[in-house]
Every structure is written in structure tokens, then in C-alpha cells.
Design an enzyme around this catalytic site. Structure first.
Site, PDB file in Angstrom:
ATOM      1  N   TYR D 104       0.860  -1.196   0.000  1.00 38.97           N
ATOM      2  CA  TYR D 104       0.000   0.000   0.000  1.00 38.97           C
ATOM      3  C   TYR D 104       0.889   1.236   0.000  1.00 38.97           C
ATOM      4  CZ  TYR D 104      -3.107   3.665   1.746  1.00 38.97           C
ATOM      5  OH  TYR D 104      -3.821   4.824   1.881  1.00 38.97           O
ATOM      6  N   GLU D 189      -3.499   7.312  -4.190  1.00 34.76           N
ATOM      7  CA  GLU D 189      -3.359   6.052  -3.440  1.00 34.76           C
ATOM      8  C   GLU D 189      -3.187   4.918  -4.428  1.00 34.76           C
ATOM      9  OE1 GLU D 189      -5.924   4.814   0.318  1.00 34.76           O
ATOM     10  OE2 GLU D 189      -6.863   4.037  -1.492  1.00 34.76           O
TER      11      GLU D 189
END
Lengths: 377, 294, 294, 377
Positions: D104, D189
Site C-alpha cells: 500500500y 493512493e
């Protein structure tokens, strides 16, 4: 410090959208004719020798041409000639524009403020040193902010331009700031910046980029046209090499110590001919290299003044004695070597036993160096 | 007391596994400095002369309480090394690395200001307070504890002068080599007040060079603020005029930056200016006597 | 005494010739502020309600000694207007402009820190100290000089509450509207100490909103540092949970940012929290009585 | 806040050199087949509905295909369907890669620190809220410096990658930082960021750009797929419009006052159905516009709560009375209007004489609004 020729500076300007006269760099008279004939360079045109020295206009290195034949002739007259010690290898042909006014703009560094400095003047076309203080606007630029819009407006007010010309200036300054940063420049200067109609055109381009930033700019690594072969060798070794007009060679480590050494030498009537500054190092192999490089400059005598920080003096002394042996018999010269720091007594002893004049104090060493140079006219 | 460093200084060496980093770690320790940590990315876990090496400054600081950094990292990576040090809480960085582009130094300088950190250098010999600590590369052999403060733009010339002071039987309180690059983290006007305030300094030796206007600014400052006696020397009286910055550089200085300009300014501020470096120790001794310090 | 502004505040209005700039110049003057200059590039030489207009802040400051700026410049140009003000020496800027991108505000905020300047706002109603000065747009009608300090993230809700304080016969020392944008120049933890130190403030009203963690940080601060009584109100107890920043925003807050979290934190710090805005004046009066101030 | 669909985010990533699976966005089942047949999208491939809501995997909005026919079928099964209220208009086809690990990374804003924040975790592919605090590396980034090399090295250590993968990460983060700044993003993101061989590939792209920065990004002005028509009109007027599940319409100026109004309404049992926040303004024309917009939402009653700063209350009241007359007879609704500020007594009088309930205090006004909504079931 890498000074770029006008045409290289203009190539950078062109890539970054700074308006320029239409033009071409050429390397033969025939190319000049072809460029004018094809219309690549509109006529009448300006023919400019691509040398780094200033004063080209007065020195005959800028000419005008109204026809392809004249362009060829002008190029022929300039190419291959010497201008203030530089050989003219390239010529820039550019259209001649109807200039309404000439301005000055540059970006450089204000060392005291530790800020980039924008300088703008409505008096362009002359050397900026000759412009009165009050006719120059100086704007410090914060590197975290860049050139702010209000600063660009202020520059436009300084030049007395408004409307589309002000917009053109603001855009140009923005791009100039970008060039200054991106190219790691020490100086970007447009002088003159010409008012043509209501637009602005960079008639000249002076770009000096930082030596230290070549790791980001491999493209500048081979632009070294202005060095003598000895200077080139020194540069590759990381040694500062400067040619002066005397006969004593000076080798020292560090700019301050080198300058102090020159100061003392001159006090006693010595005339330094070349100096080599090794930087802060006392690496014995570098001292030896510098000595051999100095030998190639054929000095009357050499004064070596090294302050040792890391290396012991005896190690440096031994390297030096070995290096002396590598100089051919007929080319040897008197050497005064002052080596200070750790184990200096041993170092002095080694040098003395090899016939080198080796003294402890700077004053007496300098006197000895001057005397030994005088012994060989 | 001393200037910037003292017995509580806990030195981190960035680039400790390189040749210079290793050599000077040994030298700093020999001087008496507490060298508590080193960094080289990828070499965490090693030791250099008994000093633990970490991958990051953050780990080094957390583990060892380092509070000053000596940076030997090569020029292309020096800016990043400095940022890492400041972000990890280091507030004093001696940057020994030479050939750092001045555009990088501009970032470093202004970031240091933003974060309340102090840079000495770049391309500088650093700081040494005999009997207390050294952060940098000035040879140990030139020092002896004493009451002469030295602040200089030069490297080896500083060694020469500091050594000369020792040779006449005097000693130094603190010596700072500021470096002579176009953009320095600390200039004379920054450093002189520290010596003025240092109770262990009786007399100040200031070693300048031609170029720039740092000496003229120092003279301006000294004229108004300094009470302690000052001996100055400017290297390069005989040197050909420098052209480093071309025309635009010349115009910033406008006649300043020459040896004459600097000497005139300093003498105008009441500073005793030596003509040659070997005159300095004598002038220092003389001033100490005049001021009843010896 | 008052907070940030006083009778010596000399107000510059950036964007004075715009609708808002002109309207609020008149209002600020009516409040008693010394509005000494305005700027609009290209409109130098005009006047607005008798206030001279300049092309640049530099000229305005040099001519009028302005020392605080009220910025009404449209969002795309607000960053530049602020930089111009700071570079001209202004150290207090009230940014009324709304819709400034937060990336621009980041630059403004950190440049302000670097230069020692203070931003109130953006998208804020500004500062008012009744009887002294107003820099901003809070309606004059809500004020009466007094000893209640008000600090708020809201605009019109602040007017409502300040007005309510007046309605019960109390008055305000200083009122600051901080603005509720994601990046503000001044947050509660910056402003609360000013009120604590202000001898003219007896009680502090703090008006917060859901979202962000400014109130939680304020509670932390109040818990350790504040002696004066504080009444707080948090708007948005009934509002649906905001999703402004999506997942990544949620994780920064990790359960903070809700009305419950803020109320709990404030109550834990000994703050009296009103459930509805109209309860505030009563609580203020009660606290004043408890602290023997009335 | 403009949330970009995955395929738009990936277009930005692609332009900025962030590695992606090979893929194509398609708008018809036939296009899906063609993309798979031509090899533009290698097989097997993933077929993903381009909606903004999360949880697509579990919700059947992500499918797999091993042949052009399967790709067409998957696209047909998804296109035109509703997913959490959004109609699927685009589908992204992408090669299915052999994933070794999922990470992530994101950049967002830390409001308290006023600094951009890089978040990195070795636990990717799940929602970051569900990852333990200590498994996330948070690095504040100074906007004057950008993402420093040492920070990128730290991120690589966090993910436990070295060698070429670390280099790939460092380069990717550099580009991500560039995107965050250049696109005026609130959030960028990548979740999951996949380890494929020793390289890294962005399997998803979430980019949220700032509404306030659209003056720099005209390209985002027309990306508004997720608004109802009324919301769209409100946005154009600069009015915040939020649909809730009650029946009372609320109009107020300023976020704080709007929220406080809702708080008080709920206290007295009112259920707000729509709220309009005019921002800090009390511009009478805007108040009137908001009123007419509210009328289109057909509320049971409307509670208008305006604090006047600049405008006098009587002016606002007159505008409101005029607006009421523009609402068609059969669509009228009870109005409780609280207008405070300059000349509030005159304002109240004007409203009362036009049959509007106009009270001075918030508490009693809210009670009246709740009562009048209850009066019309």
C-alpha cells in the site's frame, strides 16, 4: 565554471521557450551561404563569432550581411581567426531585427543573502557594470518560492513596459528562472533583451553553469574549449591550475594557503608563473602528480608549500623525492619544499638529504624560492 | 565554555565507511571527541574504529543520542544526507564534502534556517575546541588549549595559522573553518558573536580571503558590536582579480571583494590586520598584552 | 491589551477595489480600524473611501507604514498576494479569500513560518477587538467591548455566538475566526495561548466543528496549559459523517474528528461544553461568576 | 473534491511513468472482445467496473476472462448495471499479472502538521483503516523539499524490498509525489501496489483532486458523474447541497451555522431532508436562488437561517418574499425564516406581513420549523 558559447546558451533558451531571432550556427562559409539562401536565416542578417570573450562588436567579430554572398564572406572573414586568444570555430547567423529598445535581465547568486538575484535594467546593450546603481532593479528570489508573480510585475514596471509586452516579460522571466535552476547555472544573462514590436527577443545569451553540478549535467562535461592542454590535465586530476606571468612555480594545498604563499613570494620580489592548488588534500600521490605536472610547465624554480593534515610529512617527502627522479636530467629545476604537519622533522630531513631546500618557516622558504629562481634567469 | 561544541557534543559521522570518514573518525576520537555513531546506507551493523554504523540517521540518533553531524558523503548525495540529519533532529552539521552545487546549498541553507539548524561549511575543515571536541578535519597536531578564538574561510591556511599560534606558546579556545564556497552555512557575521560571547576567548583571529563581501560585512558588524580585540589576515593581496561570476558577479560586489577593500573596511572597524600570515601570532600576543590578558 | 491587533494596527487591504474589499474597507473604518492603504495592481493612484490605492505592497508599506494585511484577492492570485505582503515586511495577514487550493496554502503557511509571519485564515472572518481594531469581515453590529475572548473555526456561526454574548449584556476582548479549511495558518493551539496571556480576557469561548483534529489538539493543550475558564461548542453533532478525504483521511484521524471525540476530549480537559450555541452566553456568565469575575 | 475513476487515475499515472498493467478502458462488450482479440489486453485479463464506490471485488463488479468471448461476456454483465447507486458506463480491461505480494502507498494531507503525508505499508490489498497502526509507515513531506532520497530508502525498508525493487519503489514514489503536487491532489493512493517479479505495478489508482484547484485544471471541470441534477445546479451556483433522509429543508450561510442549525432541529425531533449552505455570504440574490433551488427538492417545510454580515436584513427579506411568489401555487411549503444582523427588526416585520414565520431566537425558530413540517405529513 563552464561558460557556454552564445549558440549553446541560445539552444537552451530555445528549448525552454525564450524567444530568439531566427538563426543558425555554422562552421564553414559555405554553410553560411546555404543558410541565407534557403531562408533558414532571413536577410539582412548578423554574423557573430562564437567566442567567450566580450567586446565582439568593437573587435570586428560581429558583421552584417545583406545577401547570401555577403553572409559567406562575413563567415569566411571570421572563421578560423583568433579573437582575444580564442580560435573562432563557430559562427552564429541570425536575422537582423528592428529593435525599438534594449533591456538587460540576468539571474545570478547573491552570496551574502544566500539567494538567487534577478537583475533588471532598462539600460541594456551596455555592460551592466557601466549602468548606474539606481537604474538596476535587484530582486532576491527565494529558492523555495521561485520568482513570484508580483516580482515579475515589478520587473515590468522597472522596464516601463505594460500590456502584452509586460506579459511577454513575465513569461520570459519565468522561463529564465527555470533555466537558472534546471541548468544549475551560476549566471543566465540576456543583454540585450530587445523590444521588437510589442514582443521581446533575446539577442544574446550568456549562460555559465556550475562545474560542481556536472554530475547532473553530463552534457557539459565535454565543453572545455577554453583550456590549455596543461590546464585540461590539471582539471582531470582535480587540481586548480592557473597560469600567471612570472617564472616561479607554486604548488600548495588549499586556496587560502596558495594565495598566502603567492602574497609572501611577491613580498620578496618573486614572480609566480604557474600555481597549482591541490585543494585541501595532502594525498602524497596527488602531491607527486602536481609536481610532475609542474615540471611540464618548465618553471625557473618551484616553491612547494604543503600543510599536512592526514598524511605524515615523511610520506609526502619520500613521494616527492621519487617524483624528482622522474624529471629528465636537462629539465630539472631548483625546488624549495616546505612540508608541515605530523612528522615534519623527518620530512625535512628526507628532503634535505635529497638536495631539496627545506625550511620550516614560510618567510625564509619564500626568500629561498625567490633566490633560487633568480639563479636561473 | 567554547563555541558550538563542548564535552557534551555527541558526534555522528555521515559517510563513515568512506576513506575520509574513516580516517577522520579515528582522528576525532584521538582529539577526544565522543564519536558515537556513523551512517552509510546499506552498511548498518558494521563498526568503524569501534563506532557503530547505522543505515539511517534516525536510527543512529535514537540509539546513540548523537547531536552533531560531520558529513563526508559525496557531493551528489550531500544534500540528502543533510536533510536526513536535520529531519532526525540534528541541529549542528559540519559539511566537509567539497564540490556541492550551490543550488543544493541554497536548499540546505534555507531548510536549516526553517528548522533552526546550523550548517558549518560546506567544503570546510570544521570546528575544534582543544580539550573538548572536534567535529571536522583540522589536524589535531596544531592545537593546544588556550584563549585565542580562530574563525577562517580557509582550510590549510587555517592549520598554518593555528599552528603558528601554538608555536609561540599560546593556545586556542575554539577554531572554526567556515569554508570558502559561494554559499556557506555560516559566515563571519554569524560566527563572530559566538566568540564575543564566549568567556573562554580573549582575542579573535579572523582569516579571510579575496572574493565575496563576507569580510566587509564582518567589518561592519565588528565596528558596531565587538569589544574583544581582533587580528585579521586577508589572503590574496597579490592574486590576479578573480572573474568567477563574470560581469553579473562583479556588479553585485561593485568594487568590494578586493583585498584592499577588505583591509580598509577591517582597519576602519579597529581591527589589526596582518600583512602576512606569520605576523599573526605576534599581533595576537601584542593585543593580549595591550588588553592586559597576559 | 488585546490579541494580535490594537490601536497601533495599520491595515492594508489587498484587493481593495474589488466588491468585498471595498465593502469591508468601509466597515473596518466604521469599526475604528486605521485602514491606511489598499493595493490592486494597475490601480495605483485611485482611492477607496479615502484610502489610497497602490500598485504594490512595497509602495503601500513604504508610504503608509501598514503593518497588517487583509487579503480579499481572488483565490488564483491569493498565494502571490500573500508572498508579496510578507516580502514587504507585513507580519500579520488575515486571508479572507475562500477556495484557495491547500497546496497553495502549504506554501503560504511554511513561508510564513520561515519569515516569522502569521496567517489568520484562509476563508476566515478575521480578527476584531472592539474599541481597537478589526482586520476582516465580522459584522460590526455583533460587538461590544468586554472581557470574553472568542476563537472559532466558523464564520457566520461565530457572528451568531458573539452576538449572543452581546445580547446578554457581556462584551468581547478579541474575537478571532480561524477559518475551517484543511490547512489553516492559525489553529486553536496557536491562538489559545494568546488569550491566556491577554490581561483583558477573563473567559474564552472556543467554537469548533466536526472534522480534523484541531479541537482534540486544543483539548490536549488546555489540559496542560490553560488557567482561564473555557466554554466550547462543537457544531455538527447531528451531521452525517464527513468523507472529505476518503480512506486515507479517515486513517489519519483514526476515530478522532467526530463530535463525540471532540466533546469528550474537551470535557476531559475541564472545558465546559455547550450542547447548542444558544447555551453559550449563559455558561459564560456562569463561569465568570464562579471565577469571581462578575 | 473531484474523485477520479480508476481509469482516469491510471491515465495520469501512465503519463507520469508509474508502471501499470497493460489495459484499456472500454464502453461496449464488443470493444472488450476486440481489445482481447487484438492482444491490446493480454489474456487472461481482469474486467473492472469503473465506479467510484469501494468493495467492487466482493460486489461482483470485478470479473476475470480467459478468452475474448469471456471478456465480452464479462463486460456485458457489468456495463449498464448499477453499483451502489452508480451506473457502470466504463469498464477497464487489464492483463492479469502474477502477483508475488501486495503493498500500500498513498500521499495525502496531514492537516495538523500542515504537511503532505506519505503512507506506506507492506499490508496492501485491504482497506488501510483495517491495517494495524504499527504496520504503517507515515512520513511527513516538507513541500519546500519534496520527497527526499532518504525517505524513499526508508519506505523501501518498510516494505522489506531491496535491490532493483527498492530502486523501482524509489522511482515510483518520486513520480507519485510529482503527481500529488502537479495534479493538486488531495489523495493519490495505490492499493494494491503489486510486486511482480522484481518490479512494482499499480493495480489500482485512486486520485482525488481538489475542487478549489480547478482553475489550474480545466480538464477536471467536466468530471462530475457522481452528482444528482439538483446537486449539479447547486454546485454551479457555488452552494453546498447535501441530500439527507428527512423532510425539512434547511438553508443557512456558513458550514458552522448550517451544522448548528441541523443540531438544533434534530434536538426538537426534526429530520432534515436537504441542506443548502450558501457559504459565508448573505448576498440577497444568492439567498433567493437557494430558496428556489430548495423549492425544487419539494421539502415538507423549510427552515432558513441567515446571519447577515454585509447586507441589511430588510433587503434579504424583500428578496425572499419576491422569490416565494415564484413558487407555483400547488408546490408552496411552510417557511420559517430567521434573518439576523443589521436592520433585523425591519426584516422580521417584512417577512411576517408576507405570512412567513419569523422569530428571533434559534431555539424557538427550530421548534416552529419542526412543527410546520409535522403539519404536512
Amino acid at each position: 565554471m563552464v561558460k557556454l558559447a552564445e549558440w549553446r546558451g541560445k539552444e537552451i533558451f530555445r528549448k525552454n521557450g525564450i524567444p530568439l531571432p531566427r538563426g543558425r550556427v555554422i562552421r564553414s562559409p559555405e554553410e553560411a551561404r546555404a543558410a541565407a539562401e534557403s531562408g533558414d536565416v532571413p536577410l539582412p542578417c548578423v554574423v557573430k563569432a562564437q567566442v567567450l570573450a566580450g567586446g565582439r562588436g568593437k573587435g570586428g567579430a560581429v558583421r552584417f550581411a545583406n545577401s547570401p554572398a555577403e553572409a559567406e564572406a562575413a563567415a569566411r572573414a571570421i572563421l578560423g581567426t583568433e579573437f582575444k586568444g580564442e580560435t573562432v570555430r563557430e559562427v552564429l547567423l541570425e536575422e537582423k531585427l528592428p529593435i525599438a529598445k534594449e533591456f538587460y535581465v540576468s539571474l545570478t547568486l547573491d552570496r551574502s543573502a544566500r539567494l538567487p538575484l534577478l537583475m533588471v535594467s532598462a539600460q541594456g546593450g551596455v555592460e551592466i557594470e557601466n549602468v548606474a546603481e539606481e537604474a538596476i532593479l535587484r530582486l532576491p528570489i527565494h529558492p523555495f518560492i521561485g520568482l513570484a508573480a508580483y516580482e515579475r510585475r515589478k520587473a515590468a514596471r522597472q522596464l516601463g513596459v505594460a500590456g502584452p509586452t509586460a506579459k511577454a516579460l513575465e513569461s520570459l522571466l519565468d522561463r529564465l528562472w527555470w533555466v537558472f535552476q534546471k541548468e544549475d547555472a551560476e549566471l543566465v544573462e540576456i543583454n540585450p533583451l530587445a523590444l521588437v514590436g510589442d514582443g521581446l527577443v533575446a539577442l544574446d545569451a550568456k549562460v555559465i553553469v556550475e562545474d560542481d553540478a556536472t554530475f547532473r549535467h553530463p552534457e557539459y562535461a565535454d565543453i572545455r574549449d577554453d583550456r590549455t592542454p596543461l590546464e585540461e590535465v590539471a582539471r582531470e586530476e582535480g587540481i586548480a591550475f592557473v597560469q600567471l606571468d612570472g617564472n616561479i612555480g607554486v604548488i600548495a594545498n588549499g586556496a587560502g594557503l596558495t594565495m598566502a604563499t603567492l602574497d609572501v613570494l611577491q613580498k620578496f620580489g618573486g614572480r609566480p608563473g604557474v600555481f597549482l592548488d591541490l585543494g585541501g588534500t595532502d594525498d602524497p600521490s596527488k602531491v607527486t602528480q602536481a609536481f610532475l605536472l609542474m615540471a611540464r610547465a618548465k618553471p625557473a624554480s618551484v616553491f612547494l608549500n604543503i600543510f599536512g593534515g592526514v598524511t605524515r610529512c615523511d610520506t609526502v617527502a619520500r613521494g616527492l623525492v621519487d617524483a624528482m627522479k622522474q624529471v629528465p636530467e636537462g629539465e630539472r629545476f631548483p625546488l624549495v619544499a616546505r612540508i608541515r604537519g605530523n612528522n615534519e622533522t623527518e620530512g625535512i630531513a628526507i628532503l634535505r638529504s635529497a638536495g631539496v631546500i627545506s625550511l620550516r618557516e614560510l618567510e625564509e622558504s619564500a626568500r629561498a624560492a625567490v633566490a633560487s629562481a633568480g639563479g636561473r634567469p | 565554555m567554547s563555541v558550538l561544541v563542548d564535552g557534551d557534543t555527541r558526534v555522528l559521522v555521515q559517510g563513515i565507511t568512506g576513506h575520509q570518514g574513516t580516517v577522520h573518525t579515528v582522528q576525532m576520537k584521538a582529539f577526544g571527541s565522543k564519536v558515537v555513531a556513523g551512517t552509510t546506507p546499506g552498511k548498518g551493523g558494521q563498526t568503524v574504529d569501534g563506532v557503530p554504523v547505522f543505515d539511517s540517521v534516525e536510527e543512529a540518533v535514537a540509539t546513540t543520542g548523537a547531536n552533531a553531524s560531520c558529513i563526508f558523503v559525496p557531493a551528489p548525495f550531500a544534500r540528502d544526507a543533510f536533510l536526513e540529519a536535520v529531519d532526525a533532529g540534528i541541529r549542528l552539521a559540519v559539511v566537509v564534502t567539497e564540490h556541492i552545487p550551490f543550488h543544493d546549498m541554497l536548499t540546505m541553507y534555507h531548510y536549516a534556517r526553517l528548522r533552526g539548524a546550523r550548517i558549518i561549511g560546506p567544503n570546510c575543515p570544521g570546528i575544534a575546541a582543544p580539550g573538548k571536541a572536534k567535529v571536522g578535519i583540522i589536524p589535531n597536531v596544531v592545537f593546544r588549549p588556550g584563549r585565542v578564538g580562530v574563525v577562517s574561510r580557509s582550510g590549510t591556511l587555517t592549520y598554518e595559522i593555528v599552528s603558528g599560534i601554538k608555536d609561540v606558546g599560546l593556545g586556542q579556545s575554539t577554531c572554526i573553518g567556515l569554508g570558502g564556497d559561494p554559499v556557506v552555512g555560516t559566515s563571519f557575521v554569524d560566527a563572530l558573536p559566538w566568540f564575543e560571547e564566549d568567556p573562554d576567548t580573549d582575542v579573535i583571529v579572523m582569516v579571510g580571503e579575496i572574493g565575496g563581501t563576507a569580510e566587509e560585512e564582518a567589518a561592519e558588524y565588528l565596528h558596531h558590536h565587538l569589544d574583544k580585540p581582533v587580528v585579521a589576515y586577508i589572503a590574496g593581496r597579490s592574486a590576479p582579480p578573480g572573474k568567477r561570476m563574470g560581469h553579473a558577479g562583479a556588479i553585485i560586489a561593485r568594487g568590494r571583494g578586493t583585498a584592499e577593500s577588505k583591509v580598509r573596511a577591517l582597519e576602519g572597524a579597529g581591527v589589526r590586520v596582518a600583512q602576512f600570515p606569520y605576523e599573526i601570532p605576534g599581533l595576537v600576543a601584542q593585543l593580549l598584552q595591550e588588553h592586559g590578558r597576559r
